[in-house]
Design a protein around this motif. Structure first.
Motif, PDB file in Angstrom:
ATOM      1  N   THR A 119       0.830  -1.184  -0.023  1.00 26.85           N
ATOM      2  CA  THR A 119       0.034   0.008   0.083  1.00 26.85           C
ATOM      3  C   THR A 119       0.886   1.254  -0.016  1.00 26.85           C
ATOM      4  OG1 THR A 119      -1.628  -1.199   1.228  1.00 26.85           O
ATOM      5  CG2 THR A 119      -2.036   1.140   1.066  1.00 26.85           C
ATOM      6  N   PHE A 120       2.107   1.139   0.842  1.00 32.84           N
ATOM      7  CA  PHE A 120       2.781   2.254   0.811  1.00 32.84           C
ATOM      8  C   PHE A 120       3.372   2.769  -0.592  1.00 32.84           C
ATOM      9  CE2 PHE A 120       7.127   4.313   1.210  1.00 32.84           C
ATOM     10  CZ  PHE A 120       7.016   5.281   2.236  1.00 32.84           C
ATOM     11  N   HIS A 121       3.631   1.579  -1.492  1.00 31.28           N
ATOM     12  CA  HIS A 121       4.257   2.083  -2.891  1.00 31.28           C
ATOM     13  C   HIS A 121       3.037   2.231  -3.827  1.00 31.28           C
ATOM     14  CE1 HIS A 121       8.249   1.649  -1.732  1.00 31.28           C
ATOM     15  NE2 HIS A 121       8.102   0.439  -0.987  1.00 31.28           N
ATOM     16  N   THR A 122       1.619   2.437  -3.457  1.00 32.15           N
ATOM     17  CA  THR A 122       0.681   2.845  -4.255  1.00 32.15           C
ATOM     18  C   THR A 122       0.557   4.149  -4.438  1.00 32.15           C
ATOM     19  OG1 THR A 122      -1.202   2.551  -2.998  1.00 32.15           O
ATOM     20  CG2 THR A 122      -0.425   0.536  -4.070  1.00 32.15           C
ATOM     21  N   ASN A 123      -0.547   4.792  -5.142  1.00 25.51           N
ATOM     22  CA  ASN A 123      -0.776   6.475  -5.215  1.00 25.51           C
ATOM     23  C   ASN A 123      -1.651   6.439  -3.914  1.00 25.51           C
ATOM     24  OD1 ASN A 123      -3.036   5.103  -6.260  1.00 25.51           O
ATOM     25  ND2 ASN A 123      -3.242   6.251  -7.945  1.00 25.51           N
ATOM     26  N   ARG A 124      -1.994   5.726  -3.045  1.00 19.96           N
ATOM     27  CA  ARG A 124      -2.779   6.069  -2.072  1.00 19.96           C
ATOM     28  C   ARG A 124      -1.713   7.112  -1.002  1.00 19.96           C
ATOM     29  NH1 ARG A 124      -6.457   7.725   1.178  1.00 19.96           N
ATOM     30  NH2 ARG A 124      -6.286   6.825   3.382  1.00 19.96           N
ATOM     31  N   VAL A 125      -0.526   7.031  -1.143  1.00 15.40           N
ATOM     32  CA  VAL A 125       0.305   7.633  -0.596  1.00 15.40           C
ATOM     33  C   VAL A 125       0.969   8.761  -1.378  1.00 15.40           C
ATOM     34  CG1 VAL A 125       2.608   7.889   0.796  1.00 15.40           C
ATOM     35  CG2 VAL A 125       1.100   6.047   1.074  1.00 15.40           C
ATOM     36  N   ASP A 134       2.872  11.091  -3.693  1.00  9.14           N
ATOM     37  CA  ASP A 134       4.256  10.807  -4.411  1.00  9.14           C
ATOM     38  C   ASP A 134       5.334  11.622  -3.769  1.00  9.14           C
ATOM     39  OD1 ASP A 134       3.353   8.552  -5.730  1.00  9.14           O
ATOM     40  OD2 ASP A 134       2.844   9.919  -7.675  1.00  9.14           O
ATOM     41  N   GLU A 135       4.939  12.973  -3.759  1.00 13.29           N
ATOM     42  CA  GLU A 135       5.853  13.918  -3.317  1.00 13.29           C
ATOM     43  C   GLU A 135       6.261  13.702  -1.550  1.00 13.29           C
ATOM     44  OE1 GLU A 135       4.550  17.626  -4.333  1.00 13.29           O
ATOM     45  OE2 GLU A 135       4.600  17.580  -6.400  1.00 13.29           O
ATOM     46  N   ALA A 136       5.259  13.333  -1.195  1.00  8.39           N
ATOM     47  CA  ALA A 136       5.493  13.125   0.210  1.00  8.39           C
ATOM     48  C   ALA A 136       6.395  11.908   0.750  1.00  8.39           C
ATOM     49  CB  ALA A 136       4.266  13.172   1.213  1.00  8.39           C
ATOM     50  N   ARG A 137       6.008  10.998  -0.237  1.00 11.19           N
ATOM     51  CA  ARG A 137       6.382   9.483   0.113  1.00 11.19           C
ATOM     52  C   ARG A 137       8.133   9.517   0.499  1.00 11.19           C
ATOM     53  NH1 ARG A 137       5.278   7.192  -4.105  1.00 11.19           N
ATOM     54  NH2 ARG A 137       3.338   6.336  -3.499  1.00 11.19           N
ATOM     55  N   PRO A 138       9.051  10.155  -0.153  1.00 14.92           N
ATOM     56  CA  PRO A 138      10.443  10.117   0.125  1.00 14.92           C
ATOM     57  C   PRO A 138      10.922  10.527   1.554  1.00 14.92           C
ATOM     58  CG  PRO A 138      10.219  11.107  -2.029  1.00 14.92           C
ATOM     59  CD  PRO A 138       8.874  11.090  -1.437  1.00 14.92           C
ATOM     60  N   ALA A 139       9.943  11.507   2.207  1.00  8.93           N
ATOM     61  CA  ALA A 139      10.186  12.017   3.479  1.00  8.93           C
ATOM     62  C   ALA A 139       9.718  10.991   4.635  1.00  8.93           C
ATOM     63  CB  ALA A 139       9.984  13.225   3.679  1.00  8.93           C
ATOM     64  N   LEU A 140       9.060  10.009   4.114  1.00  7.27           N
ATOM     65  CA  LEU A 140       8.168   9.159   5.018  1.00  7.27           C
ATOM     66  C   LEU A 140       8.816   7.648   5.119  1.00  7.27           C
ATOM     67  CD1 LEU A 140       4.786  10.066   3.641  1.00  7.27           C
ATOM     68  CD2 LEU A 140       5.811  10.972   5.713  1.00  7.27           C
ATOM     69  N   ARG A 141       8.352   7.143   6.416  1.00  6.45           N
ATOM     70  CA  ARG A 141       8.597   5.776   6.710  1.00  6.45           C
ATOM     71  C   ARG A 141       7.436   5.122   6.918  1.00  6.45           C
ATOM     72  NH1 ARG A 141      13.124   4.021  10.904  1.00  6.45           N
ATOM     73  NH2 ARG A 141      13.162   2.016   9.251  1.00  6.45           N
ATOM     74  N   PHE A 142       7.357   3.776   7.429  1.00  7.26           N
ATOM     75  CA  PHE A 142       5.756   3.422   7.395  1.00  7.26           C
ATOM     76  C   PHE A 142       6.251   2.042   8.496  1.00  7.26           C
ATOM     77  CE2 PHE A 142       7.372   0.796   3.960  1.00  7.26           C
ATOM     78  CZ  PHE A 142       7.021  -0.489   4.058  1.00  7.26           C
ATOM     79  N   LEU A 143       5.314   1.750   9.310  1.00  9.31           N
ATOM     80  CA  LEU A 143       5.338   0.670  10.233  1.00  9.31           C
ATOM     81  C   LEU A 143       3.900   0.020  10.212  1.00  9.31           C
ATOM     82  CD1 LEU A 143       3.751   1.112  13.340  1.00  9.31           C
ATOM     83  CD2 LEU A 143       5.760   2.725  13.762  1.00  9.31           C
ATOM     84  N   ALA A 144       3.878  -1.176  10.753  1.00  9.04           N
ATOM     85  CA  ALA A 144       2.682  -2.202  11.015  1.00  9.04           C
ATOM     86  C   ALA A 144       2.432  -2.454  12.425  1.00  9.04           C
ATOM     87  CB  ALA A 144       2.819  -3.348  10.041  1.00  9.04           C
ATOM     88  N   LEU A 145       1.225  -2.188  12.670  1.00 14.73           N
ATOM     89  CA  LEU A 145       0.699  -2.551  14.044  1.00 14.73           C
ATOM     90  C   LEU A 145      -0.005  -4.038  14.106  1.00 14.73           C
ATOM     91  CD1 LEU A 145       1.198  -1.076  16.756  1.00 14.73           C
ATOM     92  CD2 LEU A 145      -1.121  -0.037  16.481  1.00 14.73           C
ATOM     93  N   VAL A 146       0.426  -4.950  14.974  1.00 16.40           N
ATOM     94  CA  VAL A 146      -0.430  -6.176  14.577  1.00 16.40           C
ATOM     95  C   VAL A 146      -0.832  -6.490  16.170  1.00 16.40           C
ATOM     96  CG1 VAL A 146       0.847  -6.950  12.694  1.00 16.40           C
ATOM     97  CG2 VAL A 146       1.362  -7.555  15.103  1.00 16.40           C
TER      98      VAL A 146
END
Length: 513
Positions: free
Chosen positions: A451-457, A459-471
């Motif tokens: 999901t992180f690599h789709t256009n849900r995020v 494109d301009e903001a993605r390079p400055a972001l990270r992501f994590l999962a919560l289970v």
């Protein structure tokens, strides 16, 4: 009754008597089939003495001048004829004779995929994956050469007894797709396998071929057309507004099919990732998570349910009703995120099938619930999807921590939720066995990565972001719902976090209608 030997000889002899000769070279021996654009003949190249397939194309009434049509066919099909891939039917020649154009091709003595499914019914998962992998190889070769097939369908895929696959008709759909033809009432391509963007009148893209491949693999695996309705208009409406569910396909094959059938071309699973899924599914000796043993219960089909996160749906059979696209929530907005409907069964095998095995942007996965990293938690987000507290071991996530992303700075933004068990109060769902941390983490990390690599995020903001999962921990998994009408909460959550510390301002996601 015994056939007269003399009659048998005469019949055999007649079969080799040319019905006609094209361009003084190609003898047409017998008709092999016919379709909307013309006929296919078994022929013989009398110059070098080999048998060939000869496709006779005739101009639809009122489409354009026959000479212009012939020139366009010649140009486009010769372009397609330069493709060099084992899964591409070789084009030897294109000639005009009278009022028809003839394409001389490699003769492949094999049934089409359509014939195969009609005769045998739905094919085994690994067989469908192997067919898909070979067709994908042919399409990749074409797309590298700048060629879009435009008519990928089971009837254009031939499958030999040894498993070899050939994709035919390269260049033909391209050559006949002309406004003068379309406006005369001819719909170029097969409606049931036509990508949504083409139905909407847009130009065919390489991604359009991938969508058609997804529809084709659905047909091979399920034994039914994903969007076929009683009329062409209803079929086209279904393509634009519905998403089919799967009753037989499972694991990485199901992930590939649903990813290829994403409505938005930019969100469709790319060819490289589709190849990885199909390669994983093509191994019959490898355990394939399937309908018999899903981690969350006895569900067997996975549907893209746009009224909420992707879930395991109850067994529905080959004729299952499609799930309408009309009901939308923030986290599953239109076709862009349908591409990441990574089917639960496809990930509980212990490794992700979609997306990179590791991702530099992925932070450490956390657990929520008693005994987990975040023991005190509230997931009742309402209409707010950002949190004003760092997500870290030892922290709490209270209802007061959920804020509007646009109203104040925040530490994380929720961008995806995925149900890891059926959202139902029936006995099977209530008794769903906790699948264990390793399997939950594998599913959650693959889901969040995709999901992180789709256009849900953005494109301009993605390079400055990270992501994590919560289970969820086992305690959270087994926690009783708040009231008797609610379902158990067995979700994994995906959050965006700042890449270099600090806080986030505004929303980093896109709402795609």
């Amino acid at each position: 009754m015994t056939e007269n030997p003399d009659q048998q000889t005469d019949s055999s002899t007649r079969a080799h008597v040319p019905l006609r000769t094209v361009a003084g070279r190609y003898a047409l021996l017998e008709e092999l089939g016919r379709g909307g654009m013309g006929l296919v003949w078994r022929g013989e190249d009398t110059v070098i003495g080999r048998h060939v397939a000869v496709k006779e194309l005739r101009l639809p009434d009122g489409a354009e001048d026959a000479g212009v049509f012939s020139e366009r066919i010649l140009r486009e099909v010769r372009t397609g004829g330069r493709l060099n891939d084992p899964a591409v039917v070789t084009v030897f020649d294109v000639v005009a004779d009278g009022d028809a154009t003839f394409i001389v091709m490699e003769l492949v003595e094999a049934p089409t995929l359509s014939d195969l499914v009609d005769r045998r019914g739905p094919l085994p998962v690994h067989e469908v994956a192997r067919i898909g992998d070979q067709v994908l190889s042919a399409l990749e070769a074409a797309h590298r050469a700048g060629i879009v097939h435009r008519d990928v369908k089971p009837g254009n895929i031939m499958v030999a007894p040894n498993g070899r696959v050939k994709l035919t008709d390269f260049g033909i759909a391209q050559a006949v797709d002309d406004p003068r033809i379309t406006t005369s009432g001819m719909l170029v391509g097969s409606p049931a396998f036509m990508a949504p963007e083409r139905v909407a009148g847009q130009e065919a893209l390489a991604a359009s071929d991938l969508w058609s491949l997804g529809a084709t693999l659905y047909f091979a695996a399920e034994g039914a057309l994903p969007f076929q309705r009683s009329t062409t208009a209803a079929t086209l409406h279904a393509i634009m507004h519905e998403m089919p569910s799967l009753a037989r396909a499972h694991g990485p094959l199901a992930s590939a099919i649903m990813g290829l059938l994403s409505a938005a071309p930019e969100a469709r699973v790319p060819a490289g990732q589709a190849r990885g899924l199909l390669t994983a599914a093509a191994q019959p000796g490898v355990a394939q998570p399937g309908p018999q043993t899903p981690p969350g219960g006895d569900a067997q089909a996975t549907a893209v349910h746009e009224g909420g996160p992707p879930t395991l749906a109850a067994a529905q059979g080959a004729g299952a009703r499609p799930v309408p696209r009309g009901r939308r929530r923030l986290l599953l907005a239109g076709g862009a995120v349908a591409a990441v409907a990574l089917l639960v069964g496809g990930f509980f095998a212990g490794k992700p099938f979609w997306g990179p095995a590791t991702d530099d942007a992925m932070a450490e996965t956390l657990t929520y619930g008693r005994g987990g990293d975040i023991e005190s938690y509230s997931l009742d987000t309402g209409s707010d999807y950002c949190v004003n507290t760092p997500l870290a071991a030892g922290r709490a996530l209270a209802s007061s921590n959920w804020v509007d992303c646009e109203d104040e700075a925040h530490d994380a933004q929720l961008f995806e939720v995925a149900a890891a068990a059926p959202e139902s109060r029936d006995s099977d769902a209530a008794a769903a066995t906790y699948p264990g941390q390793d399997r939950l983490r594998a599913f959650a990390e693959a889901k969040c990565t995709a999901t992180f690599h789709t256009n849900r995020v953005d494109d301009e903001a993605r390079p400055a972001l990270r992501f994590l999962a919560l289970v969820p921990t086992e305690a959270a998994w087994n926690r009783e719902p708040a009231d008797e009408y609610a379902s158990p909460v067995r979700n994994v959550l995906c959050f965006l976090i700042p890449g270099e510390g600090g806080r986030l301002e505004g929303s980093a996601t896109r709402n795609i209608s």
